[in-house]
Design a protein around this motif. Structure first.
Motif, PDB file in Angstrom:
ATOM      1  N   VAL A  44      -5.392  -4.011   3.116  1.00 45.73           N
ATOM      2  CA  VAL A  44      -4.630  -2.791   2.868  1.00 45.73           C
ATOM      3  C   VAL A  44      -4.989  -1.685   3.849  1.00 45.73           C
ATOM      4  N   TRP A  45      -4.022  -0.780   4.040  1.00 48.00           N
ATOM      5  CA  TRP A  45      -4.246   0.470   4.758  1.00 48.00           C
ATOM      6  C   TRP A  45      -4.371   1.601   3.747  1.00 48.00           C
ATOM      7  N   SER A  46      -5.214   2.569   4.023  1.00 49.93           N
ATOM      8  CA  SER A  46      -5.290   3.791   3.225  1.00 49.93           C
ATOM      9  C   SER A  46      -4.303   4.804   3.788  1.00 49.93           C
ATOM     10  N   MET A  47      -3.378   5.248   2.958  1.00 51.83           N
ATOM     11  CA  MET A  47      -2.404   6.236   3.413  1.00 51.83           C
ATOM     12  C   MET A  47      -3.033   7.623   3.518  1.00 51.83           C
ATOM     13  N   THR A  48      -4.193   7.806   2.884  1.00 48.53           N
ATOM     14  CA  THR A  48      -4.936   9.054   3.071  1.00 48.53           C
ATOM     15  C   THR A  48      -5.566   9.087   4.457  1.00 48.53           C
ATOM     16  N   GLY A  92     -13.418  -3.728   1.813  1.00 51.14           N
ATOM     17  CA  GLY A  92     -13.740  -3.875   0.395  1.00 51.14           C
ATOM     18  C   GLY A  92     -12.597  -3.653  -0.555  1.00 51.14           C
ATOM     19  N   VAL A  93     -11.386  -3.386  -0.047  1.00 48.41           N
ATOM     20  CA  VAL A  93     -10.229  -3.172  -0.914  1.00 48.41           C
ATOM     21  C   VAL A  93      -9.147  -4.186  -0.551  1.00 48.41           C
ATOM     22  N   ARG A  94      -8.605  -4.840  -1.569  1.00 55.34           N
ATOM     23  CA  ARG A  94      -7.526  -5.806  -1.374  1.00 55.34           C
ATOM     24  C   ARG A  94      -6.373  -5.459  -2.309  1.00 55.34           C
ATOM     25  N   CYS A  95      -5.189  -5.912  -1.938  1.00 56.55           N
ATOM     26  CA  CYS A  95      -4.023  -5.703  -2.785  1.00 56.55           C
ATOM     27  C   CYS A  95      -4.220  -6.442  -4.109  1.00 56.55           C
ATOM     28  N   GLY A 120       3.581  -4.954   2.037  1.00 59.50           N
ATOM     29  CA  GLY A 120       4.384  -3.829   1.568  1.00 59.50           C
ATOM     30  C   GLY A 120       4.224  -3.489   0.107  1.00 59.50           C
ATOM     31  N   HIS A 121       3.195  -4.031  -0.553  1.00 61.55           N
ATOM     32  CA  HIS A 121       2.906  -3.644  -1.934  1.00 61.55           C
ATOM     33  C   HIS A 121       2.038  -2.387  -1.921  1.00 61.55           C
ATOM     34  N   LEU A 122       2.324  -1.483  -2.823  1.00 55.56           N
ATOM     35  CA  LEU A 122       1.609  -0.204  -2.893  1.00 55.56           C
ATOM     36  C   LEU A 122       0.863  -0.126  -4.223  1.00 55.56           C
ATOM     37  N   HIS A 123      -0.358   0.373  -4.193  1.00 60.26           N
ATOM     38  CA  HIS A 123      -1.038   0.715  -5.445  1.00 60.26           C
ATOM     39  C   HIS A 123      -1.832   1.994  -5.213  1.00 60.26           C
ATOM     40  N   GLY A 124      -1.863   2.851  -6.228  1.00 54.97           N
ATOM     41  CA  GLY A 124      -2.506   4.143  -6.037  1.00 54.97           C
ATOM     42  C   GLY A 124      -2.994   4.766  -7.323  1.00 54.97           C
ATOM     43  N   LEU A 125      -3.701   5.898  -7.156  1.00 59.11           N
ATOM     44  CA  LEU A 125      -4.287   6.634  -8.259  1.00 59.11           C
ATOM     45  C   LEU A 125      -4.060   8.122  -8.071  1.00 59.11           C
ATOM     46  N   CYS A 126      -4.120   8.855  -9.189  1.00 56.28           N
ATOM     47  CA  CYS A 126      -4.032  10.319  -9.136  1.00 56.28           C
ATOM     48  C   CYS A 126      -4.663  10.878 -10.407  1.00 56.28           C
ATOM     49  N   GLU A 163      -4.059   9.286  -4.079  1.00 58.38           N
ATOM     50  CA  GLU A 163      -4.436   8.256  -3.124  1.00 58.38           C
ATOM     51  C   GLU A 163      -3.556   7.043  -3.348  1.00 58.38           C
ATOM     52  N   TYR A 164      -3.144   6.417  -2.271  1.00 62.38           N
ATOM     53  CA  TYR A 164      -2.529   5.099  -2.436  1.00 62.38           C
ATOM     54  C   TYR A 164      -2.735   4.262  -1.188  1.00 62.38           C
ATOM     55  N   TYR A 165      -2.659   2.960  -1.417  1.00 63.36           N
ATOM     56  CA  TYR A 165      -2.870   1.961  -0.385  1.00 63.36           C
ATOM     57  C   TYR A 165      -1.607   1.116  -0.243  1.00 63.36           C
TER      58      TYR A 165
END
Length: 287
Positions: A201-205, A191-194, A235-241, A228-230
């Protein structure tokens, strides 16, 4: 780009494919004149399929090179005329556009509704900051990460501020981070896309490959684990905090590393100093 670089680019533009509507040399000069304004390029690329194809083949790459020359040179290892993983349009979008977040990617955050994407008025990318987002065993990777943009949490009665940030790896297919994700057999997030190239995407968490302490410090986050970031296949990263509300008595972190001047990129007009600064709006207005 300097005059010599611009002239050499013009010499390479093919006239054989030009029609009465599209002249590559003229269009290239027009965008040089407007300093490769991102909004103008978006409008031009939406006019017709010919202009969209020309933008995909040439103009998005030239925008990235012109507006962030040192960062692009580092990401391409000097081969700026080559293809880039994920494509030049996706990289241009990542440089100038905050992808927002949907509820599927905000699992640790109390959001009543998705946060919409928008042009980022100003964002600074740094590979020194990027090292703080890499696990110790992956510190040899090159990762550029932006400063977080502030967004009010959408949940009613919640006064917390969500920071949304983005980044990009150099040569992600050869990176230690990707190797670790595959070795640990981490699955893609459902359910998550770049937001930049629509790849999975992979979850780095979930990996887990987030150095929470150093990442939270760089972001100005609360440091309570809500970082959190994906990372997508390209190789594109997107995240929240969660961002900390600083008081006037709060000072800097004495343990912070000094930012390097090699390839740092700020989304404002180029200031001629040690860092490249570029704005999504060339007139300096923030959005």
């Amino acid at each position: 780009m300097g005059e010599q670089g611009s002239s050499s680019q013009l010499m390479r533009l093919s006239e054989s494919s030009n029609s009465g509507l599209v002249n590559e040399r003229v269009l290239f000069l027009v965008f040089e004149h407007v300093k490769w304004d991102i909004r103008t390029l978006c409008c031009v690329a939406a006019v017709s399929w010919k202009l969209r194809a020309l933008a995909k083949r040439l103009l998005w790459r030239e925008l990235c090179i012109s507006r962030a020359p040192r960062m692009i040179a580092a990401l391409t290892e000097g081969a700026t005329n080559s293809r880039i993983i994920g494509g030049w349009p996706a990289l241009a979008k990542l440089l100038f556009f905050c992808g927002g977040c949907d509820l599927a990617s905000a699992r640790q955050f109390r959001l009543g509704r998705p946060l919409r994407g928008h042009f980022a008025g100003e964002s600074r990318f740094s590979k020194t900051s990027g090292r703080s987002f890499l696990a110790r065993s992956c510190r040899g990777d090159v990762l550029y990460v932006s400063d977080p943009g502030e967004h009010a949490a959408a949940e009613e009665g919640c006064h917390d501020v969500v920071g949304i940030y983005r980044g990009v790896f150099r040569s992600f297919f050869k990176s230690r981070t990707r190797e670790r994700l595959i070795a640990r057999q981490i699955g893609f997030v459902e359910g998550v896309r770049c937001p930049y190239c629509a790849a999975r995407v992979w979850s780095m968490t979930a990996a887990p490959l987030i150095p929470q302490r150093t990442a939270a410090r760089k972001l100005g986050s609360s440091g309570d684990g809500a970082v959190e970031y994906y990372v997508c296949l390209n190789g594109h990263l997107h995240g929240l905090c969660w961002l900390v509300h600083l008081s006037s008595s709060d000072g800097g972190d004495e343990e912070e590393e000094d930012e390097d001047d090699d390839g740092s990129f700020c989304s404002g007009d180029e200031d001629g100093g040690d860092r490249n600064c570029i704005n999504s709006a060339n007139n300096g207005d923030n959005n």
